[in-house]
Design a protein around this motif. Structure first.
Motif, PDB file in Angstrom:
ATOM      1  N   GLY A 169      54.296  73.177   6.079  1.00 46.27           N
ATOM      2  CA  GLY A 169      53.816  72.894   4.736  1.00 46.27           C
ATOM      3  C   GLY A 169      54.411  71.636   4.138  1.00 46.27           C
ATOM      4  N   ARG A 170      55.524  71.180   4.692  1.00 54.84           N
ATOM      5  CA  ARG A 170      56.165  69.947   4.223  1.00 54.84           C
ATOM      6  C   ARG A 170      56.106  68.846   5.269  1.00 54.84           C
ATOM      7  N   ARG A 171      56.128  69.258   6.527  1.00 51.68           N
ATOM      8  CA  ARG A 171      56.125  68.268   7.603  1.00 51.68           C
ATOM      9  C   ARG A 171      55.682  68.915   8.910  1.00 51.68           C
ATOM     10  N   PRO A 172      55.124  68.099   9.798  1.00 48.42           N
ATOM     11  CA  PRO A 172      54.725  68.607  11.108  1.00 48.42           C
ATOM     12  C   PRO A 172      55.902  68.594  12.080  1.00 48.42           C
ATOM     13  N   GLY A 173      55.723  69.272  13.169  1.00 44.36           N
ATOM     14  CA  GLY A 173      56.720  69.282  14.224  1.00 44.36           C
ATOM     15  C   GLY A 173      56.142  69.893  15.479  1.00 44.36           C
ATOM     16  N   ILE A 174      57.001  70.061  16.462  1.00 47.17           N
ATOM     17  CA  ILE A 174      56.574  70.763  17.672  1.00 47.17           C
ATOM     18  C   ILE A 174      57.597  71.831  18.019  1.00 47.17           C
ATOM     19  N   GLY A 205      57.262  75.322  38.448  1.00 45.76           N
ATOM     20  CA  GLY A 205      57.606  75.844  39.762  1.00 45.76           C
ATOM     21  C   GLY A 205      58.017  74.756  40.737  1.00 45.76           C
ATOM     22  N   SER A 206      58.024  73.492  40.254  1.00 43.45           N
ATOM     23  CA  SER A 206      58.376  72.361  41.123  1.00 43.45           C
ATOM     24  C   SER A 206      58.881  71.203  40.274  1.00 43.45           C
ATOM     25  N   ASP A 207      59.458  70.208  40.942  1.00 48.65           N
ATOM     26  CA  ASP A 207      59.913  69.003  40.240  1.00 48.65           C
ATOM     27  C   ASP A 207      58.739  68.303  39.555  1.00 48.65           C
ATOM     28  N   GLU A 208      57.558  68.328  40.195  1.00 52.86           N
ATOM     29  CA  GLU A 208      56.379  67.712  39.606  1.00 52.86           C
ATOM     30  C   GLU A 208      56.010  68.389  38.288  1.00 52.86           C
ATOM     31  N   ASP A 209      56.214  69.699  38.211  1.00 56.44           N
ATOM     32  CA  ASP A 209      55.925  70.419  36.966  1.00 56.44           C
ATOM     33  C   ASP A 209      56.878  70.000  35.849  1.00 56.44           C
ATOM     34  N   VAL A 210      58.120  69.694  36.195  1.00 62.06           N
ATOM     35  CA  VAL A 210      59.065  69.213  35.187  1.00 62.06           C
ATOM     36  C   VAL A 210      58.563  67.891  34.612  1.00 62.06           C
ATOM     37  N   VAL A 211      58.028  67.033  35.453  1.00 66.82           N
ATOM     38  CA  VAL A 211      57.442  65.770  34.993  1.00 66.82           C
ATOM     39  C   VAL A 211      56.252  66.055  34.083  1.00 66.82           C
ATOM     40  N   ARG A 212      55.412  67.019  34.452  1.00 65.57           N
ATOM     41  CA  ARG A 212      54.253  67.381  33.625  1.00 65.57           C
ATOM     42  C   ARG A 212      54.698  67.913  32.257  1.00 65.57           C
ATOM     43  N   VAL A 213      55.786  68.664  32.217  1.00 63.96           N
ATOM     44  CA  VAL A 213      56.319  69.158  30.939  1.00 63.96           C
ATOM     45  C   VAL A 213      56.720  67.974  30.069  1.00 63.96           C
ATOM     46  N   ARG A 214      57.442  67.025  30.642  1.00 60.93           N
ATOM     47  CA  ARG A 214      57.842  65.840  29.879  1.00 60.93           C
ATOM     48  C   ARG A 214      56.623  65.127  29.303  1.00 60.93           C
ATOM     49  N   GLN A 215      55.587  64.957  30.119  1.00 64.20           N
ATOM     50  CA  GLN A 215      54.379  64.274  29.662  1.00 64.20           C
ATOM     51  C   GLN A 215      53.697  65.053  28.540  1.00 64.20           C
ATOM     52  N   LEU A 216      53.604  66.365  28.683  1.00 68.26           N
ATOM     53  CA  LEU A 216      52.982  67.204  27.662  1.00 68.26           C
ATOM     54  C   LEU A 216      53.756  67.127  26.349  1.00 68.26           C
ATOM     55  N   VAL A 217      55.079  67.196  26.428  1.00 69.63           N
ATOM     56  CA  VAL A 217      55.912  67.129  25.225  1.00 69.63           C
ATOM     57  C   VAL A 217      55.786  65.754  24.571  1.00 69.63           C
ATOM     58  N   ARG A 218      55.781  64.705  25.354  1.00 73.35           N
ATOM     59  CA  ARG A 218      55.623  63.347  24.797  1.00 73.35           C
ATOM     60  C   ARG A 218      54.280  63.231  24.072  1.00 73.35           C
ATOM     61  N   THR A 219      53.217  63.712  24.682  1.00 73.21           N
ATOM     62  CA  THR A 219      51.893  63.649  24.066  1.00 73.21           C
ATOM     63  C   THR A 219      51.864  64.417  22.748  1.00 73.21           C
ATOM     64  N   ALA A 220      52.456  65.606  22.734  1.00 75.95           N
ATOM     65  CA  ALA A 220      52.498  66.419  21.508  1.00 75.95           C
ATOM     66  C   ALA A 220      53.350  65.736  20.438  1.00 75.95           C
ATOM     67  N   ALA A 221      54.470  65.146  20.835  1.00 79.22           N
ATOM     68  CA  ALA A 221      55.365  64.480  19.882  1.00 79.22           C
ATOM     69  C   ALA A 221      54.668  63.283  19.232  1.00 79.22           C
ATOM     70  N   VAL A 222      53.901  62.541  20.001  1.00 77.50           N
ATOM     71  CA  VAL A 222      53.128  61.420  19.457  1.00 77.50           C
ATOM     72  C   VAL A 222      52.040  61.956  18.523  1.00 77.50           C
ATOM     73  N   ALA A 223      51.383  63.035  18.920  1.00 75.04           N
ATOM     74  CA  ALA A 223      50.280  63.598  18.136  1.00 75.04           C
ATOM     75  C   ALA A 223      50.728  64.063  16.751  1.00 75.04           C
ATOM     76  N   VAL A 224      51.948  64.584  16.652  1.00 70.64           N
ATOM     77  CA  VAL A 224      52.437  65.035  15.343  1.00 70.64           C
ATOM     78  C   VAL A 224      53.225  63.944  14.625  1.00 70.64           C
ATOM     79  N   ARG A 225      53.215  62.757  15.212  1.00 68.85           N
ATOM     80  CA  ARG A 225      53.802  61.556  14.616  1.00 68.85           C
ATOM     81  C   ARG A 225      55.317  61.615  14.474  1.00 68.85           C
TER      82      ARG A 225
END
Length: 139
Positions: free
Chosen positions: A73-78, A16-36
């Motif tokens: 079953g073959r690889r992780p992703g997000i 709902g705001s520019d700050e939320d767009v930043v939070r989305v980026r951070q969440l996606v980065r964290t998930a991307a690192v978590a699934v390697r």
């Protein structure tokens, strides 16, 4: 696995705001690192998510983003789902054309995001909002 994201359930972020767009980026980065995902693939999916979150805010009037760690079953992703209740996209083919913009930008948002991910699905109709699902798999 990296802490910061619960790989067992989807993580939701309102947009709902520019700050939320930043939070989305951070969440996606964290998930991307978590699934390697590789650093290159992390950058691609974060860039795509940032653009689509901004579109959710600007064109959809805000909405939600849901990030889920997946495994085929073959690889992780997000998988990331962007949903809004905005006006929808009247001409999807035109909106997916490089260079087309209604907002004065470069016109690379949807088409650029589509090129950065492995799977891209969009559901939209005038007056019914837009739902975009993207997936990035580990290599």
């Amino acid at each position: 696995m990296t802490s910061g994201v619960d790989l067992g359930r989807p993580q939701t972020q309102s947009v709902g705001s520019d700050e939320d767009v930043v939070r989305v980026r951070q969440l996606v980065r964290t998930a991307a690192v978590a699934v390697r995902l590789s650093l290159v693939d992390q950058t691609k999916v974060v860039t795509a998510a940032s653009e689509l979150a901004r579109n959710t805010l600007v064109y959809g009037g805000g909405g939600t983003v849901e990030v889920t760690a997946i495994d085929n079953g073959r690889r992780p992703g997000i998988r990331i789902v962007f949903a809004d209740s905005g006006p929808g996209i009247a001409d999807l083919d035109l909106a997916l054309t490089d260079g087309y913009t209604t907002g004065g930008g470069l016109g690379l948002g949807l088409s650029g995001a589509r090129r950065l991910v492995d799977e891209f699905d969009i559901q939209t109709a005038p007056g019914q909002g837009t739902r975009i699902t993207i997936t990035k798999w580990s290599r």
